[in-house]
Design an enzyme around this catalytic site. Structure first.
Site, mmCIF file in Angstrom:
data_model
loop_
_atom_site.group_PDB
_atom_site.id
_atom_site.type_symbol
_atom_site.label_atom_id
_atom_site.label_comp_id
_atom_site.label_asym_id
_atom_site.label_seq_id
_atom_site.Cartn_x
_atom_site.Cartn_y
_atom_site.Cartn_z
ATOM 1 N N ASP A 97 -9.070 -7.848 9.897
ATOM 2 C CA ASP A 97 -7.684 -8.147 9.518
ATOM 3 C C ASP A 97 -6.964 -8.808 10.690
ATOM 4 O O ASP A 97 -6.837 -8.218 11.766
ATOM 5 C CB ASP A 97 -6.982 -6.845 9.113
ATOM 6 C CG ASP A 97 -5.664 -7.070 8.384
ATOM 7 O OD1 ASP A 97 -5.038 -8.109 8.601
ATOM 8 O OD2 ASP A 97 -5.277 -6.195 7.593
ATOM 9 N N SER A 150 -0.590 -2.479 2.691
ATOM 10 C CA SER A 150 0.251 -3.284 3.573
ATOM 11 C C SER A 150 1.578 -2.550 3.797
ATOM 12 O O SER A 150 1.581 -1.438 4.316
ATOM 13 C CB SER A 150 0.447 -4.683 2.994
ATOM 14 O OG SER A 150 0.960 -5.560 3.962
ATOM 15 N N HIS A 199 -6.970 -8.973 5.459
ATOM 16 C CA HIS A 199 -5.868 -8.146 4.971
ATOM 17 C C HIS A 199 -5.860 -8.016 3.446
ATOM 18 O O HIS A 199 -5.503 -6.975 2.903
ATOM 19 C CB HIS A 199 -4.534 -8.723 5.455
ATOM 20 C CG HIS A 199 -3.361 -7.841 5.184
ATOM 21 N ND1 HIS A 199 -3.253 -6.566 5.697
ATOM 22 C CD2 HIS A 199 -2.244 -8.035 4.425
ATOM 23 C CE1 HIS A 199 -2.119 -6.019 5.292
ATOM 24 N NE2 HIS A 199 -1.502 -6.876 4.519
#
Length: 734
Positions: free
Chosen positions: A678, A603, A710
């Site tokens: 995602d 991320s 995600h």
């Protein structure tokens, strides 16, 4: 030069794990039972203080949860409700998305709520609702129809159940089983009683409606998503491609239109609160005052420089009154620390002096007293005892890398620490009894839960979770490595904390490769004295002969506004410079091979991994980048504009914060991975880098995961992912 982080170093050295020396395998890291043992979640105490309740995953499937209880008087722990007795089935797309926002993963019982009298529980399961009366000892299915429901709540006095169904708000009278539809225009772009995407993902606002304490009314948000760009995404699964339409508010683009309504339950009439003429704003928090006549809401400007607490009398057509204003030239952080006292005073936390602290205001919004002070941060107000005039709160007074429980009087006197053991403490208090549950963990202690009185004295163990023979971790504990803590100085003189894990069977005469594990984004910390399942893979790497290093760069959380806001208007500059400082320190260690340094993050950490490799190729030989944001114009409004402002006014900041201008510096040694479904960091972020590198004729490696969101959930996905990373590191660094 490294500076020892005294408190954390002492704590880490004083604790150790004992047990067998069986080597970890990647397959065992996230298999059942969890290496952490029983790690209950959703801790609650019944309103009368007689029971502690919590969810526990099963030994054969750590992601399938049953509801457990502990009788406070006897200390007896037992299963309260077996999830097999409830419906289990496919979740709706809306509920899947909501759980992804909440970071909830699992099956069985995932949520529950106590009735105000402590005699019953409300339990949602697979879109159905169950009412569990303790006296009857069984779960009763409520008549909510066949459509999937979400965000169900018991009313404050326990007479009603409210829920969202078909993007409308509904009410069930528990005495008569009468169902009433409270809003009628939900559907399509209109959502009633629901929080919009960025509210869930970025504001921690998971609900869009709120009960008045006396059950006379329900306040709710009406969200119109029409202005938000409708994006058609390809969610790629193993057995096909799903075309998904999503209203995604890209940075600089329009947000939803939001209204705040109040439904009077006497006649179901809806009145609308005047939230001001400006429509391009956020309403991140809504809360009733104790009298059920006044409603508060927090008004936040689009640029997030201003946060305004406003209160309106819902019994009249009066204009809302502004009570407390917060302003920052960078951004104002949100919190959940608003408490209205019965005498009209207000408790509120603010970073106005540079650190988050507790303030007492009068009913007109004038500061009466700052109750906590110093170069340390309050995490949250956990409980307010108005009768005894105590405020219980979590904070970092004793250490930046630990969280402890404290209390202070309404007049600022009596400040004291209640928690004793070094690590991370989170408290859950009873409403009507002076007891609390302490959820504690540290580097050497998987999560354990204990019951305490209001002085901090332990009354009983709910789950001691001792690592002894029979515990899932025991056979591996003898090889479990604890880190060394220390501090470095950033270019501007601010202190950076790090932790360094040495390999198993460390030999100071050898040279070891090192992996820098990074996140680096706002509000987060990696360098803590805490237990984390993310560290399981770290422990595996230590057994494979790698060292692992973590440093919290400027911009990360719990260190005050000066430390955090240095990143304002350009991301990836201070963060990368600080990570380079960390590598500079590693180069001073004779046992570190400075030619074999890799960086890995997911991320924001994936973004950081790319920037480190692209901007500092002489520092990092290889990088693993997971689900990275690569161009901030592809990310959402509330998060991105908080740190980079609007792209219309900070175009150069956006350009330089993207990884794309630095792709040309890439030499070799990159692995990227991304979930192909995602909906948070869109897959396009990675494909842009793929194309740029391909156009430059540069070689790199890619792993994509069909159907993964995600968070990369699921044991099979994680096992494959960590095997892939290990293989990559062994090829690049060994």
């Amino acid at each position: 030069m490294a500076i020892p982080l005294t408190l954390a170093a002492t704590l880490a050295e004083a604790q150790s794990l004992e047990g067998g020396k069986q080597a970890l395998t990647v397959e065992r890291l996230y298999d059942s039972p969890d290496l952490a043992g029983k790690s209950p979640r959703q801790l609650k105490i019944s309103p009368d203080g007689s029971r502690a309740t919590f969810l526990v995953g099963r030994a054969d499937n750590q992601h399938f949860y049953d509801l457990w209880q502990m009788d406070v008087a006897s200390g007896k722990v037992s299963v309260l409700l077996n999830a097999d007795k409830l419906a289990q089935g496919e979740l709706s797309d809306e509920e899947k998305a909501r759980r992804e926002r909440q970071r909830i993963y699992g099956e069985g019982i995932m949520e529950y709520a106590w009735s105000d009298d402590g005699k019953a529980l409300l339990i949602p399961a697979s879109g159905k609702l169950y009412y569990y009366a303790l006296a009857e000892g069984k779960a009763k299915l409520l008549p909510t129809g066949n459509d999937f429901i979400t965000d169900a709540k018991l009313s404050p006095k326990g007479h009603f159940v409210s829920y969202v169904q078909g993007q409308n708000l509904w009410l069930l009278d528990l005495a008569s089983n009468k169902v009433t539809q409270l809003t009628k225009d939900g559907g399509g772009a209109i959502k009633n009683g629901m929080a919009e995407f960025v509210a869930q993902e970025e504001m921690g606002k998971m609900s869009g409606y709120w009960w008045a304490p006396d059950e006379s009314a329900i306040a709710f948000n009406r969200v119109d998503e029409t202005p938000v760009e409708l994006v058609t995404r390809n969610e790629i699964y193993a057995d096909g491609i799903k075309l998904t339409q999503q209203r995604y508010p890209y940075a600089g683009k329009p947000n939803v239109l939001i209204q705040l309504g109040v439904i009077a339950l006497a006649d179901n009439n809806i009145s609308w609160v005047d939230i001001g003429k400006e429509t391009d704003i956020y309403l991140p928090r809504v809360k009733w005052l104790p009298d059920s006549k006044h409603l508060s809401f927090e008004w936040q400007s689009r640029d997030q420089h201003d946060l305004d607490l406003r209160v309106v009398d819902v019994t009249s057509n009066a204009k809302p009154v502004s009570l407390i204003k917060e302003h920052s030239e960078a951004w104002v952080n949100l919190n959940d620390d608003l408490h209205f006292l019965k005498n009209g005073d207000i408790l509120w936390t603010s970073e106005r002096d540079g650190f988050n602290h507790i303030y007492l205001f009068d009913h007109n919004g004038k500061v009466k007293q700052q109750l906590t002070k110093g170069a340390w941060a309050v995490d949250s107000i956990d409980h307010v005892d108005e009768k005894a005039q105590w405020i219980y709160f979590s904070g970092r007074k004793d250490s930046d890398v630990e969280k402890h429980l404290y209390k202070v009087k309404f007049d600022g006197s009596g400040f004291s620490k209640l928690s004793d053991k070094g690590g991370m403490h989170s408290a859950v208090f009873a409403d009507n009894k002076a007891i609390y549950l302490d959820y504690f963990d540290s580097l050497a202690q998987p999560p354990q839960i204990s019951l305490h009185d209001d002085s901090g004295k332990r009354l009983a163990w709910v789950e001691q979770n001792a690592v002894k023979q029979g515990h899932p971790l025991y056979d591996y504990a003898g090889l479990w490595q604890l880190p060394e803590f220390g501090s470095l100085k950033a270019e501007d003189g601010q202190t950076l904390h790090y932790r360094l894990f040495k390999p198993v069977d460390f030999d100071a005469s050898k040279k070891y490769p090192v992996l820098v594990r990074v996140y680096g984004g706002p509000h987060a910390q990696l360098v803590t004295n805490s237990w984390s399942s993310q560290d399981y893979f770290t422990q595996y790497l230590l057994q494979q002969g790698f060292a692992v290093f973590q440093l919290d760069n400027r911009g990360s959380g719990h260190r005050g506004t000066k430390f955090e806001q240095v990143i304002y208007k350009q991301l990836g500059v201070a963060e990368v410079e600080d990570q380079k400082k960390g590598v500079d320190y590693l180069r001073t260690l004779p046992w570190i091979d400075s030619e074999r340094v890799a960086v890995y993050g997911h991320s924001y950490g994936g973004y950081m991994a790319l920037l480190c490799l692209f901007k500092a190729p002489d520092y990092f030989k290889a990088a693993i980048s997971g689900a990275p944001v690569t161009d901030w114009s592809l990310y959402d409004t509330h998060y991105t504009e908080r740190y980079l402002s609007n792209p219309a006014t900070n175009a150069e900041g956006y350009r330089l914060s993207s990884v794309m201008p630095y792709v040309k510096n890439y030499q070799s040694g990159l692995l990227m991975y991304h979930g192909m479904a995602d909906d948070n960091v869109l897959f396009e972020n990675s494909t842009r880098v793929y194309k740029a590198l391909q156009d430059d004729g540069k070689l790199f490696e890619v792993m994509t995961y069909p159907g993964s969101k995600h968070s990369m959930r699921g044991n099979q996905v994680k096992t494959h992912l960590y095997k892939t990373i290990t293989d990559f590191l062994e090829r690049k660094l060994q």
